[in-house]
Design a protein around this motif. Structure first.
Motif, PDB file in Angstrom:
ATOM      1  N   LYS A 137     -18.691  22.223  -6.839  1.00  0.00           N
ATOM      2  CA  LYS A 137     -17.387  21.383  -6.419  1.00  0.00           C
ATOM      3  C   LYS A 137     -17.528  21.582  -4.710  1.00  0.00           C
ATOM      4  N   LEU A 138     -17.108  20.558  -4.122  1.00  0.00           N
ATOM      5  CA  LEU A 138     -17.203  20.620  -2.644  1.00  0.00           C
ATOM      6  C   LEU A 138     -15.938  21.498  -2.169  1.00  0.00           C
ATOM      7  N   LEU A 139     -16.194  22.275  -1.468  1.00  0.00           N
ATOM      8  CA  LEU A 139     -14.914  23.205  -0.648  1.00  0.00           C
ATOM      9  C   LEU A 139     -14.675  22.547   0.513  1.00  0.00           C
ATOM     10  N   THR A 140     -13.258  22.237   0.950  1.00  0.00           N
ATOM     11  CA  THR A 140     -12.715  21.669   1.877  1.00  0.00           C
ATOM     12  C   THR A 140     -12.551  22.838   2.688  1.00  0.00           C
ATOM     13  N   ASP A 141     -12.273  22.518   4.315  1.00  0.00           N
ATOM     14  CA  ASP A 141     -12.043  23.458   5.446  1.00  0.00           C
ATOM     15  C   ASP A 141     -10.877  24.054   5.371  1.00  0.00           C
ATOM     16  N   LYS A 142      -9.767  23.598   4.532  1.00  0.00           N
ATOM     17  CA  LYS A 142      -8.448  24.582   4.314  1.00  0.00           C
ATOM     18  C   LYS A 142      -8.348  25.451   2.979  1.00  0.00           C
ATOM     19  N   THR A 143      -9.759  25.141   2.220  1.00  0.00           N
ATOM     20  CA  THR A 143      -9.777  26.115   0.791  1.00  0.00           C
ATOM     21  C   THR A 143      -9.963  27.748   1.374  1.00  0.00           C
ATOM     22  N   ARG A 144      -9.174  28.404   0.792  1.00  0.00           N
ATOM     23  CA  ARG A 144      -9.317  29.995   0.953  1.00  0.00           C
ATOM     24  C   ARG A 144     -10.051  30.433  -0.258  1.00  0.00           C
ATOM     25  N   LEU A 145     -10.639  31.415  -0.197  1.00  0.00           N
ATOM     26  CA  LEU A 145     -11.628  32.051  -1.140  1.00  0.00           C
ATOM     27  C   LEU A 145     -10.963  32.545  -2.107  1.00  0.00           C
ATOM     28  N   GLN A 146      -9.831  33.054  -2.131  1.00  0.00           N
ATOM     29  CA  GLN A 146      -9.012  33.353  -3.291  1.00  0.00           C
ATOM     30  C   GLN A 146      -8.546  32.248  -4.156  1.00  0.00           C
ATOM     31  N   ASP A 147      -8.432  30.998  -3.424  1.00  0.00           N
ATOM     32  CA  ASP A 147      -8.413  29.901  -4.494  1.00  0.00           C
ATOM     33  C   ASP A 147      -9.585  29.434  -5.203  1.00  0.00           C
ATOM     34  N   THR A 148     -10.675  29.812  -4.861  1.00  0.00           N
ATOM     35  CA  THR A 148     -11.789  29.272  -5.757  1.00  0.00           C
ATOM     36  C   THR A 148     -12.275  30.370  -6.597  1.00  0.00           C
ATOM     37  N   LYS A 149     -11.775  31.571  -6.542  1.00  0.00           N
ATOM     38  CA  LYS A 149     -12.094  32.648  -7.519  1.00  0.00           C
ATOM     39  C   LYS A 149     -13.363  33.145  -7.140  1.00  0.00           C
TER      40      LYS A 149
END
Length: 255
Positions: A223-235
């Motif tokens: 999945k493409l990670l957006t600039d606003k995504t935090r690491l804790q949101d991606t597990k």
């Protein structure tokens, strides 16, 4: 989890037998008519080739891992590995063979390996070669669960049905080394925390490797990670690998 893996394994095996194996399958079937299935397994193609062994790697994760975390870690590997090395059809065959071997269906796993013309120099899926001489290496977590795997089913059965899901804990500031793999083949270690955003990590990668922010595309678990995504949101955990596609010619946007 393992029942789902079995279903996925058989679906992959059916697909591979029809589209991936091609002439190899036909050749193996002709061999079996004269010598039987057991002799086909032991046959060596193009140098040393050992039959697939029953033994699976034994390993222990740095931290107790749940079935969901293991599944996510495996999906991330299988989704990204074909983009960096080897042939996708061989990666698909290895994935199906690994699922079959983990389900103790060694006969099916061997048939998949033979049909795709994959050579096993040590009788293990951890290292293999295709007909073109490309080398494929599978990590231990793709072949077997860790010794300290946590069962999610047991925890869910003990919890009452009316219990609401707890809110995720606030982002921690504890730093760790995040492993980033560039599409150029280079691995880079970034100092990160679970509260960091992808935009912050892009800036850090720019400072270390001088890669413009607009030329970076970050991916995890396909999945493409957006600039606003935090690491804790991606597990993402500290031992996971994040893929970064370096695009020197990003698409031009017209406002």
């Amino acid at each position: 989890m393992w029942q789902a893996n079995c279903r996925r394994m058989h679906n992959l095996a059916d697909w591979i037998s029809g589209t991936v194996m091609g002439g190899c399958v036909g050749r193996n079937r002709m061999d079996r008519q004269g010598s039987g299935r057991s002799s086909t397994r032991s046959k060596k193609r193009g140098g040393r080739n050992e039959p697939l062994k029953k033994e699976r790697p034994k390993w222990k994760s740095e931290y107790p891992m749940t079935e969901g975390q293991l599944r996510s870690k495996r999906d991330e590997f299988w989704d990204t590995a074909p983009a960096f090395d080897g042939r996708k059809e061989i990666w698909d065959a290895l994935r199906a063979a690994a699922l079959a071997a983990e389900s103790n269906d060694l006969e099916l796993a061997q048939a998949i390996v033979d049909g795709a013309c994959i050579t096993l120099p040590h009788g293990s899926l951890a290292e293999s070669y295709d007909e073109l001489g490309n080398r494929y290496q599978l990590p231990a977590y793709a072949l077997a669960p860790p010794l300290n795997l946590i069962s999610e089913t047991a925890n869910e059965s003990e919890a009452p049905e009316h219990t609401e899901k707890q809110a995720p804990p606030p982002p921690t500031k504890q730093e760790f080394q995040l492993r980033v793999r560039l599409s150029t083949g280079k691995d880079v270690r970034l100092t990160a925390s679970m509260a960091d955003t992808i935009a912050q990590l892009k800036k850090q990668l720019h400072e270390l490797e001088e890669i413009d922010l607009a030329h970076q595309r970050w991916f995890f678990a396909g999945k493409l990670l957006t600039d606003k995504t935090r690491l804790q949101d991606t597990k993402i955990q500290k031992d996971f690998v994040v893929q970064v596609i370096v695009n020197p010619n990003p698409p031009v946007t017209i406002n």
